[in-house]
Design a protein around this motif. Structure first.
Motif, PDB file in Angstrom:
ATOM      1  N   VAL A  49       0.825  -1.207   0.000  1.00 45.81           N
ATOM      2  CA  VAL A  49       0.000   0.000   0.000  1.00 45.81           C
ATOM      3  C   VAL A  49       0.861   1.260   0.000  1.00 45.81           C
ATOM      4  O   VAL A  49       2.042   1.238   0.368  1.00 45.81           O
ATOM      5  N   GLN A  50       0.251   2.342  -0.433  1.00 48.76           N
ATOM      6  CA  GLN A  50       0.899   3.646  -0.366  1.00 48.76           C
ATOM      7  C   GLN A  50      -0.200   4.658  -0.077  1.00 48.76           C
ATOM      8  O   GLN A  50      -1.180   4.723  -0.825  1.00 48.76           O
ATOM      9  N   ALA A  51      -0.034   5.395   1.002  1.00 47.24           N
ATOM     10  CA  ALA A  51      -1.041   6.373   1.424  1.00 47.24           C
ATOM     11  C   ALA A  51      -2.444   5.757   1.436  1.00 47.24           C
ATOM     12  O   ALA A  51      -3.406   6.351   0.968  1.00 47.24           O
ATOM     13  N   GLY A  52      -2.531   4.543   1.942  1.00 54.12           N
ATOM     14  CA  GLY A  52      -3.827   3.888   2.082  1.00 54.12           C
ATOM     15  C   GLY A  52      -4.366   3.225   0.821  1.00 54.12           C
ATOM     16  O   GLY A  52      -5.392   2.560   0.862  1.00 54.12           O
ATOM     17  N   GLU A  53      -3.661   3.408  -0.307  1.00 52.05           N
ATOM     18  CA  GLU A  53      -4.105   2.823  -1.574  1.00 52.05           C
ATOM     19  C   GLU A  53      -3.300   1.570  -1.878  1.00 52.05           C
ATOM     20  O   GLU A  53      -2.080   1.560  -1.700  1.00 52.05           O
TER      21      GLU A  53
ATOM     22  N   GLN B 142       5.230  -0.230   1.999  1.00 49.39           N
ATOM     23  CA  GLN B 142       4.410  -0.540   3.159  1.00 49.39           C
ATOM     24  C   GLN B 142       3.601  -1.790   2.850  1.00 49.39           C
ATOM     25  O   GLN B 142       2.911  -1.853   1.832  1.00 49.39           O
TER      26      GLN B 142
ATOM     27  N   GLU C 246       0.640  -4.329   4.038  1.00 50.04           N
ATOM     28  CA  GLU C 246      -0.528  -4.326   4.913  1.00 50.04           C
ATOM     29  C   GLU C 246      -0.647  -5.679   5.619  1.00 50.04           C
ATOM     30  O   GLU C 246      -0.974  -6.692   4.991  1.00 50.04           O
TER      31      GLU C 246
ATOM     32  N   PRO D 289      -0.393  -0.852   8.023  1.00 50.72           N
ATOM     33  CA  PRO D 289       0.764  -0.722   7.134  1.00 50.72           C
ATOM     34  C   PRO D 289       2.056  -0.905   7.919  1.00 50.72           C
ATOM     35  O   PRO D 289       2.246  -0.274   8.970  1.00 50.72           O
TER      36      PRO D 289
ATOM     37  N   ARG E 121       6.360  -1.119   7.628  1.00 51.13           N
ATOM     38  CA  ARG E 121       7.432  -0.658   6.753  1.00 51.13           C
ATOM     39  C   ARG E 121       8.317  -1.785   6.233  1.00 51.13           C
ATOM     40  O   ARG E 121       8.669  -2.708   6.974  1.00 51.13           O
TER      41      ARG E 121
END
Lengths: 358, 130
Positions: A300-304, A339, A341, A346, A348
């Protein structure tokens, strides 16, 4: 009812824990995944991989016919050499990843994944330009002996000079009285051999190898260790890391695509993908916070969601939580932060150089 | 199958619980660690977290599988076994001792009596073994 290899009874007698794998009743572990993994890295391990399939092209034009189906180039190999290759669909995705053995231009034997035996055979039959393949899967059992001590163990049981068989080369010979194809190949990142033999002799060969290796630390090893070993090498597992929807270029397997060999199934689609540029790439990553990545977890990236974990485990040799997954090309360079999930959070990770184990 | 200690209580999810003063120490059974295989990661709750009987409070992972931990009783987490962070394999080598996972201060101490005793857990294992 799951299918059984000729060694099923032997595994049960050894106290193996059995699981269903691609419709086969297979040993996942004997003494424990970590101890079996370490035996392969430090001494040797013995695997039953008889569930794998073998498809043969025989007669005049055998090489040309097999070569028209795969990405690597059998014409450039020598007799007695094996090549790792993609068997692709017309979109450039993997029907399977295979090892093709060149006995001679008139005899090619293709080793395929257990889960794809029937699919591959049908695909090859439909798409071959000339020589029809024969499904020889039931004619071969296959044992893999892998690890730094593997060669010395096998050498005790054969008159074949194993020093004369380089990596990805093979010879026919007799091991422990059993006629075998002796191939210096494997799926663990260690030196070793894959031995193809008649199914009714598999038990003799298995027992002879176990006996010969006992004093130097050889252990029977199951699918669990096979998976942690190959993951540490970032070797692709069909159905996890590669499938019908992913191409060799995306999977970082450009080296098995020989552009100068001429036509092969999937080539036009691959060429188009190469010209357009890759949108995603299969990378290896290490966790930078506690947690173990697993097949199917999101990247994920910024929740996406931007990608997906295709394999992951705690590497017993590298002693780190490691994973493999597809990410957008822009995030695929070494050192890129990711990131993963894990159970909704998330966590690292960072793209690293592979193989993880060096 | 190793004998299940008589002084412990057990759940159908293969956790054990033991009263220790006002608290209840919790771990996974020998059977659970055996079927899980080599434990390589334990995700612990935080001290002070509230847990509910039958609900997940943490995770144990082996090389090949992820398995949730279910609270045997309700209450507040008063201790976690942080040694498992560096040595998760202690869950395999000493599941009833150094491989304990958390201590809970029960909200209703009588809940412990509702769990299986060693014989009851032994019967459960006998039934599930085929």
């Amino acid at each position: 009812m799951a299918r059984q290899t000729p060694l099923n009874r032997v595994h049960r007698a050894l106290g193996a824990r059995m699981v269903d794998f691609a419709g086969w009743d297979m040993p996942v572990q004997y003494s424990g995944v970590v101890s079996e993994h370490e035996a392969v890295r430090n001494a040797a391990g013995l695997f039953d991989v008889s569930h794998m399939g073998e498809i043969e092209f025989r007669g005049e034009g055998a090489l040309e016919s097999a070569n028209a189906l795969i990405t690597n180039d059998l014409a450039r190999a020598s007799d007695g050499q094996a090549v790792y290759a993609g068997l692709l669909n017309h979109q450039g995705g993997f029907v399977d990843d295979v090892v093709a053995y060149r006995f001679s231009p008139e005899r090619i034997l293709v080793c395929v994944n257990a889960s794809n035996r029937e699919k591959d055979f049908a695909w090859m039959t439909e798409n071959t330009p000339r020589v029809k393949p024969v499904n020889r899967s039931d004619d071969y059992a296959q044992l893999a002996i892998q690890g730094p001590k593997a060669a010395s163990i096998v050498q005790r049981l054969t008159e074949l000079p194993l020093d004369s068989i380089a990596t990805y080369r093979f010879r026919e010979g007799v091991v422990a009285g059993v006629p075998c194809i002796v191939s210096r190949t494997g799926y663990t990142g260690e030196d070793g051999f894959e031995l193809y033999c008649p199914p009714d002799r598999a038990e003799d060969l298995w027992n002879a190898l176990l006996e010969a290796g006992r004093s130097v630390g050889l252990l029977p090893a199951g699918l669990g260790a096979r998976d942690t070993l190959r993951t540490e090498m970032k070797y692709a597992l069909y159905g996890n890391d590669i499938d019908d929807a992913h191409t060799p270029l995306e999977a970082g397997l450009g080296w098995i695509v020989k552009w100068d060999k001429g036509e092969f199934v999937g080539r036009p689609a691959l060429a188009a993908q190469k010209a357009a540029g890759l949108k995603r790439k299969l990378v290896g990553f290490e966790m930078r916070e506690p947690g173990i990545p697993r097949h199917g977890y999101g990247i994920v990236q910024a929740g996406e969601a931007v990608g997906e974990v295709t394999s992951g485990t705690q590497g017993p040799t590298v002693k780190k939580a490691i994973g493999i997954g597809y990410v957008p090309t822009a995030m695929s360079a070494e050192g890129s932060p990711l990131q993963i999930e894990i159970r909704g959070r998330p966590v690292r990770a960072e793209v690293v150089k592979t193989p993880f184990k060096r | 199958m190793a004998d299940n200690p008589k002084n412990l209580r057990y759940t159908k999810d293969h956790e054990w619980a033991r009263r220790e003063g006002p608290g209840v120490v919790v771990g996974i059974t020998a059977h659970a660690q055996e079927s899980l295989g080599d434990v390589v990661y334990v995700e612990l709750p935080k001290v002070g977290d509230t847990v509910t009987a039958g609900s997940p409070f943490g995770v144990v992972e082996s090389t090949k599988a992820v398995s949730e931990l279910f609270a045997p009783i309700s209450g507040k987490v008063s201790k976690v076994n942080t040694a498992l962070t560096d040595e998760p394999s202690t869950v395999n080598s000493d599941p009833y001792g150094a491989g304990w996972i958390v201590e809970i201060q029960p909200s209703d101490p009588a809940q412990l009596d509702g769990l299986l005793d060693a014989d009851g857990y032994g019967e459960l294992l006998a039934k599930t073994a085929t």
